[in-house]
Design a protein around this motif. Structure first.
Motif, PDB file in Angstrom:
ATOM      1  N   MET A  81       0.860  -1.177   0.000  1.00  0.00           N
ATOM      2  CA  MET A  81       0.000   0.000   0.000  1.00  0.00           C
ATOM      3  C   MET A  81       0.903   1.235   0.000  1.00  0.00           C
ATOM      4  N   GLN A  82       0.753   2.055  -1.025  1.00  0.00           N
ATOM      5  CA  GLN A  82       1.544   3.277  -1.138  1.00  0.00           C
ATOM      6  C   GLN A  82       0.629   4.488  -0.996  1.00  0.00           C
ATOM      7  N   PHE A  83       1.102   5.476  -0.236  1.00  0.00           N
ATOM      8  CA  PHE A  83       0.344   6.711  -0.035  1.00  0.00           C
ATOM      9  C   PHE A  83       1.120   7.888  -0.619  1.00  0.00           C
ATOM     10  N   TYR A  84       0.417   8.709  -1.382  1.00  0.00           N
ATOM     11  CA  TYR A  84       0.986   9.927  -1.959  1.00  0.00           C
ATOM     12  C   TYR A  84       0.167  11.116  -1.441  1.00  0.00           C
ATOM     13  N   PHE A  85       0.798  11.980  -0.660  1.00  0.00           N
ATOM     14  CA  PHE A  85       0.091  13.122  -0.080  1.00  0.00           C
ATOM     15  C   PHE A  85       0.227  14.354  -0.979  1.00  0.00           C
ATOM     16  N   PHE A  86      -0.746  15.265  -0.831  1.00  0.00           N
ATOM     17  CA  PHE A  86      -0.698  16.539  -1.544  1.00  0.00           C
ATOM     18  C   PHE A  86      -0.437  17.648  -0.528  1.00  0.00           C
ATOM     19  N   ASN A  87       0.764  18.194  -0.573  1.00  0.00           N
ATOM     20  CA  ASN A  87       1.167  19.232   0.378  1.00  0.00           C
ATOM     21  C   ASN A  87       0.746  20.597  -0.155  1.00  0.00           C
ATOM     22  N   LEU A  88      -0.032  21.332   0.651  1.00  0.00           N
ATOM     23  CA  LEU A  88      -0.515  22.657   0.254  1.00  0.00           C
ATOM     24  C   LEU A  88       0.598  23.692   0.402  1.00  0.00           C
ATOM     25  N   THR A  89       0.829  24.472  -0.656  1.00  0.00           N
ATOM     26  CA  THR A  89       1.927  25.436  -0.637  1.00  0.00           C
ATOM     27  C   THR A  89       1.469  26.887  -0.489  1.00  0.00           C
ATOM     28  N   ASN A  90       0.163  27.155  -0.626  1.00  0.00           N
ATOM     29  CA  ASN A  90      -0.309  28.557  -0.561  1.00  0.00           C
ATOM     30  C   ASN A  90      -1.558  28.718   0.308  1.00  0.00           C
ATOM     31  N   PRO A  91      -1.480  28.372   1.597  1.00  0.00           N
ATOM     32  CA  PRO A  91      -2.674  28.424   2.449  1.00  0.00           C
ATOM     33  C   PRO A  91      -3.294  29.818   2.569  1.00  0.00           C
ATOM     34  N   GLU A  92      -2.464  30.866   2.701  1.00  0.00           N
ATOM     35  CA  GLU A  92      -3.000  32.217   2.855  1.00  0.00           C
ATOM     36  C   GLU A  92      -3.756  32.656   1.604  1.00  0.00           C
ATOM     37  N   VAL A 120      -5.215  30.746  -0.544  1.00  0.00           N
ATOM     38  CA  VAL A 120      -6.463  29.969  -0.666  1.00  0.00           C
ATOM     39  C   VAL A 120      -7.562  30.618   0.164  1.00  0.00           C
ATOM     40  N   LEU A 121      -7.221  31.087   1.357  1.00  0.00           N
ATOM     41  CA  LEU A 121      -8.207  31.764   2.211  1.00  0.00           C
ATOM     42  C   LEU A 121      -8.660  33.090   1.607  1.00  0.00           C
ATOM     43  N   ASP A 122      -7.850  33.627   0.712  1.00  0.00           N
ATOM     44  CA  ASP A 122      -8.220  34.876   0.037  1.00  0.00           C
ATOM     45  C   ASP A 122      -8.985  34.619  -1.265  1.00  0.00           C
ATOM     46  N   GLY A 123      -9.223  33.352  -1.570  1.00  0.00           N
ATOM     47  CA  GLY A 123     -10.015  33.037  -2.755  1.00  0.00           C
ATOM     48  C   GLY A 123      -9.250  32.500  -3.940  1.00  0.00           C
ATOM     49  N   GLU A 124      -7.925  32.322  -3.792  1.00  0.00           N
ATOM     50  CA  GLU A 124      -7.137  31.765  -4.890  1.00  0.00           C
ATOM     51  C   GLU A 124      -7.314  30.245  -4.941  1.00  0.00           C
ATOM     52  N   ARG A 125      -6.975  29.654  -6.081  1.00  0.00           N
ATOM     53  CA  ARG A 125      -7.074  28.193  -6.169  1.00  0.00           C
ATOM     54  C   ARG A 125      -5.895  27.549  -5.435  1.00  0.00           C
ATOM     55  N   PRO A 126      -6.113  26.403  -4.812  1.00  0.00           N
ATOM     56  CA  PRO A 126      -5.033  25.733  -4.068  1.00  0.00           C
ATOM     57  C   PRO A 126      -3.920  25.286  -5.018  1.00  0.00           C
ATOM     58  N   ASP A 176      -9.376  23.160 -10.958  1.00  0.00           N
ATOM     59  CA  ASP A 176      -9.607  23.867  -9.690  1.00  0.00           C
ATOM     60  C   ASP A 176      -8.416  23.807  -8.746  1.00  0.00           C
ATOM     61  N   VAL A 177      -7.524  22.843  -8.954  1.00  0.00           N
ATOM     62  CA  VAL A 177      -6.366  22.665  -8.067  1.00  0.00           C
ATOM     63  C   VAL A 177      -5.095  22.638  -8.907  1.00  0.00           C
ATOM     64  N   THR A 217     -15.278  27.284  -3.300  1.00  0.00           N
ATOM     65  CA  THR A 217     -15.758  25.903  -3.187  1.00  0.00           C
ATOM     66  C   THR A 217     -14.875  25.018  -4.059  1.00  0.00           C
ATOM     67  N   VAL A 218     -14.283  24.007  -3.442  1.00  0.00           N
ATOM     68  CA  VAL A 218     -13.329  23.164  -4.165  1.00  0.00           C
ATOM     69  C   VAL A 218     -13.313  21.761  -3.564  1.00  0.00           C
ATOM     70  N   VAL A 219     -13.092  20.783  -4.408  1.00  0.00           N
ATOM     71  CA  VAL A 219     -12.849  19.415  -3.944  1.00  0.00           C
ATOM     72  C   VAL A 219     -11.340  19.315  -3.759  1.00  0.00           C
ATOM     73  N   PHE A 220     -10.918  19.311  -2.492  1.00  0.00           N
ATOM     74  CA  PHE A 220      -9.499  19.451  -2.150  1.00  0.00           C
ATOM     75  C   PHE A 220      -8.844  18.071  -2.009  1.00  0.00           C
ATOM     76  N   PRO A 221      -7.815  17.772  -2.813  1.00  0.00           N
ATOM     77  CA  PRO A 221      -7.132  16.471  -2.719  1.00  0.00           C
ATOM     78  C   PRO A 221      -6.241  16.388  -1.483  1.00  0.00           C
ATOM     79  N   VAL A 222      -6.360  15.303  -0.740  1.00  0.00           N
ATOM     80  CA  VAL A 222      -5.565  15.112   0.472  1.00  0.00           C
ATOM     81  C   VAL A 222      -4.472  14.069   0.254  1.00  0.00           C
ATOM     82  N   VAL A 223      -4.860  12.893  -0.228  1.00  0.00           N
ATOM     83  CA  VAL A 223      -3.918  11.789  -0.421  1.00  0.00           C
ATOM     84  C   VAL A 223      -4.504  10.807  -1.417  1.00  0.00           C
ATOM     85  N   TYR A 224      -3.632  10.148  -2.163  1.00  0.00           N
ATOM     86  CA  TYR A 224      -4.138   9.025  -2.959  1.00  0.00           C
ATOM     87  C   TYR A 224      -3.326   7.782  -2.634  1.00  0.00           C
TER      88      TYR A 224
END
Length: 481
Positions: free
Chosen positions: A64-75, A77-83, A357-358, A408-415
Motif C-alpha cells: 500500500m503506497q500513499f501519496y500526499f498533496f502538500n498545500l503550498t499557498n494556504p493564505e 487559498v483563504l483569500d479566494g485563490e485556487r489551491p 480547480d487545483v 468551493t473546491v474538492v481538495f485532494p488530500v492523499v491518494y
C-alpha cells in the motif's frame, strides 16, 4: 492381396480415420471442455484445495503506497485563490490480509470470515520517514463546521473556540498522524455536544490490524461463477447509504479473488467497503505477466460518471439530487458525516473542472488507472493496482470566519496505490498449467497432423507402386505393314 499392398491401404485407412477423429475432436471441443471441467472442480473454497489456501493466506506480497498533496499557498487559498499542491510520496507499507475466523456453513456452500489488514512501514521503499510533515486541509475542523453550520448558536461557539485556540482551515501533521491517528483538540471540545464522538482522527484510524466487518462468501461448490462471491456483509445482503436499490446492491467478490473460466465479454463485479459500494470492470487488453497469459480488466468511465451520462448512478447522489459531477463519489454518508469525496488519483476520468480547480493535478492513465490482470483459466490475479484518492469538500461557511473567502473546491488530500504482483512460486505453477493447457488443447490438431502425414505417405506409396510389365504379344502393333 500382397503384403505390400495390404500395408499401403492400411496406412491410407489410418490416415482417413485420424483426420475424421481429429476434426471431430476440434468441432466437439472435448479436450478444452475437459480442462475447464477439471478447473471448475478444483477452484473451490474447500479445505485442502490450493484455491482455499491462497484465499486464506495470499502468497503474493501486497503493498500500500500513499501519496500526499502538500498545500503550498494556504493564505492565498483563504483569500479566494485556487489551491496549489505538490505530490509527496510514496510512503510504502507492506500489507498483510489473511482470512480469519473462517467457518463453513450450509454444507460447504458458504463460508464466513473476517479479513483483517495489517500495515508495516517499509522505509527503504518510501520517500521519507513517517515523521515527514504534510500541510493539508483540517478534516476534523471541516467536518465540525459542516455538521453544525445550520445551528447558529453552536456554530458561533465552535468558531469562537477555534479562534481562541488557533485552529484554522488548514493544519500540519506527520504522515503517521494523518494516516493512523492523532488526538484532535476540536474533536475533544465537540464531545460536549456529541458525547459519543471520538476525539482521535486519522484517515485510516482503527484500520490497522483490524477488519472491515464480517463477510459471508459463496464457496463455488454449486456454481463455479459464485467462487468467493460476497453473499452478505455484516449480516446484510444490501447497503442502506444510497438512494436506490440498484446502488445499494452488494455485487461480486471483495476484489481479491475471481472465479475461473473468465471470458473477454464478461463483466467482473466487486464490492469495496472503502468506497461503500459495488463497482465493475470490463476487459480492455490481453497481457502477459511473468510469461503467463492474462486479461486486463478496468473499471470503465461509466462507473463513476454523472447521472446525465449513466442514469443508473443517480442513486449515488446524496442527498438525493445532489450530484457533484463525473469521476467523484460523495461517501460522507458512510464516513460518519465527514465531507469525504472519493475519486481516482489526480481526478483521472473526472470532469476537467476538478482538475483545473487545483494547481498541481496531472492525471495520467498509466499511473492513476485502476487495473486488474487475471489469468482467464484459473481466475488468479497476476497483477493488480487499486488507485483511489481521498478528497475533502471545502466551501466558505458564513458563520465560520476560519473559512475566509475560500472558493468551493474538492481538495485532494492523499491518494493510495494498493498493488500486488504474483509471487514466483505461484507463477511457476501457472506457467506449468499454461503449458499443459496448450498441450491438451492442441491434441486434436496433433491427431490431424499425424493423419495428414500418413495421407502423404499413402499417396507417395501409391505413386511408387510398380506398374506390371506387358507381354510380347501385347507389344506387337495392331496393324502390320
Amino acid at each position: 492381396m500382397p503384403l505390400k499392398s495390404c500395408c499401403m491401404y492400411s496406412i491410407g485407412a489410418s490416415s482417413l480415420l485420424m483426420l475424421i477423429i481429429g476434426i471431430s475432436l476440434v468441432l466437439s471441443n472435448v479436450f478444452p471442455n475437459f480442462l475447464r471441467s477439471k478447473v471448475k472442480t478444483e477452484v473451490v473454497l474447500r479445505n485442502g484445495t490450493e484455491a482455499f489456501e491462497a484465499w486464506v493466506d495470499p502468497p503474493a506480497p501486497i503493498y500500500m503506497q500513499f501519496y500526499f498533496f502538500n498545500l503550498t499557498n494556504p493564505e492565498e487559498v483563504l483569500d479566494g485563490e485556487r489551491p496549489a499542491v505538490v505530490e509527496i510520496g510514496p510512503y510504502t507499507y507492506r500489507e498483510y490480509r489473511p482470512m480469519e475466523e473462517v467457518v463453513f456453513q450450509e454444507n460447504g456452500t458458504r463460508v464466513a470470515a473476517v479479513n483483517p489488514k495489517t500495515y508495516i512501514f517499509q522505509r527503504n521503499m518510501s520517500r521519507g520517514p513517517e515523521s515527514d510533515l504534510i500541510r493539508t486541509v483540517n478534516i476534523p475542523a471541516m467536518t465540525g463546521m459542516e455538521r453544525f453550520k445550520d445551528n447558529k448558536v453552536v456554530a458561533n461557539l465552535i468558531s469562537a473556540y477555534m479562534r481562541s485556540t488557533g485552529i484554522g482551515l488548514f493544519t500540519t501533521h506527520t504522515v503517521g498522524e494523518l494516516l493512523w491517528g492523532y488526538e484532535d483538540g476540536l474533536l475533544k471540545a465537540l464531545k460536549v455536544f456529541k458525547p459519543d464522538l471520538d476525539d482521535v482522527f486519522g484517515l485510516f484510524y482503527k484500520n490497522n490490524a483490524s477488519h472491515d466487518g464480517e463477510y459471508m462468501f459463496f464457496t463455488g461448490q454449486q456454481n463455479y461463477k459464485d467462487f468467493a462471491r460476497v453473499d452478505t456483509w455484516n449480516g446484510k445482503s444490501s447497503l442502506d447509504w444510497w438512494t436506490s436499490d440498484e446502488c445499494n446492491m452488494i455485487n461480486g467478490t471483495n476484489g481479491a479473488s475471481f472465479h475461473p473460466i473468465i471470458s473477454k465479454n464478461e463483466v467482473l463485479y466487486m464490492f469495496s467497503s472503502d468506497l461503500c459500494r459495488s463497482l465493475y470492470a470490463v476487459y480492455t487488453d490481453d497481457v502477459t505477466v511473468k510469461e503467463i497469459p492474462g486479461y486486463r480488466f478496468v473499471p470503465p468511465f461509466e462507473v463513476f460518471a454523472n447521472l446525465t451520462v449513466n442514469p443508473a448512478n443517480a442513486g449515488f447522489c446524496v442527498p438525493a439530487g445532489n450530484c457533484l459531477g463525473s469521476g467523484l463519489l460523495n461517501v460522507s454518508m458512510c464516513k460518519q458525516g465527514a465531507p469525504i469525496i472519493m475519486s481516482s488519483p489526480h481526478f483521472y476520468q473526472a470532469d476537467e473542472k476538478f482538475v483545473q480547480d487545483v494547481f498541481g493535478m496531472r492525471p495520467k492513465k498509466d499511473e492513476h488507472q485502476t487495473a486488474i490482470d487475471i489469468n482467464p483459466l484459473t481466475g488468479i490475479i497476476l497483477q493488480a493496482a487499486k488507485r483511489l484518492q481521498i478528497n475533502v469538500y471545502v466551501e466558505k461557511i458564513p458563520d465560520f470566519s476560519e473559512t475566509g473567502n475560500v472558493r468551493t473546491v474538492v481538495f485532494p488530500v492523499v491518494y493510495l496505490n494498493e498493488s500486488v504482483l504474483i509471487d514466483d512460486a505461484s507463477a511457476k505453477k501457472l506457467q506449468l498449467i499454461a503449458v499443459q493447457k496448450n498441450v491438451v488443447e492442441n491434441i486434436p490438431f496433433i491427431v490431424i497432423g499425424v493423419g495428414i502425414i500418413l495421407g502423404g505417405i499413402f499417396m507417395f506409396l501409391m505413386c511408387r507402386q510398380k506398374i506390371p510389365e506387358s507381354t510380347a504379344a501385347e507389344r506387337q502393333p495392331l496393324l502390320s505393314s
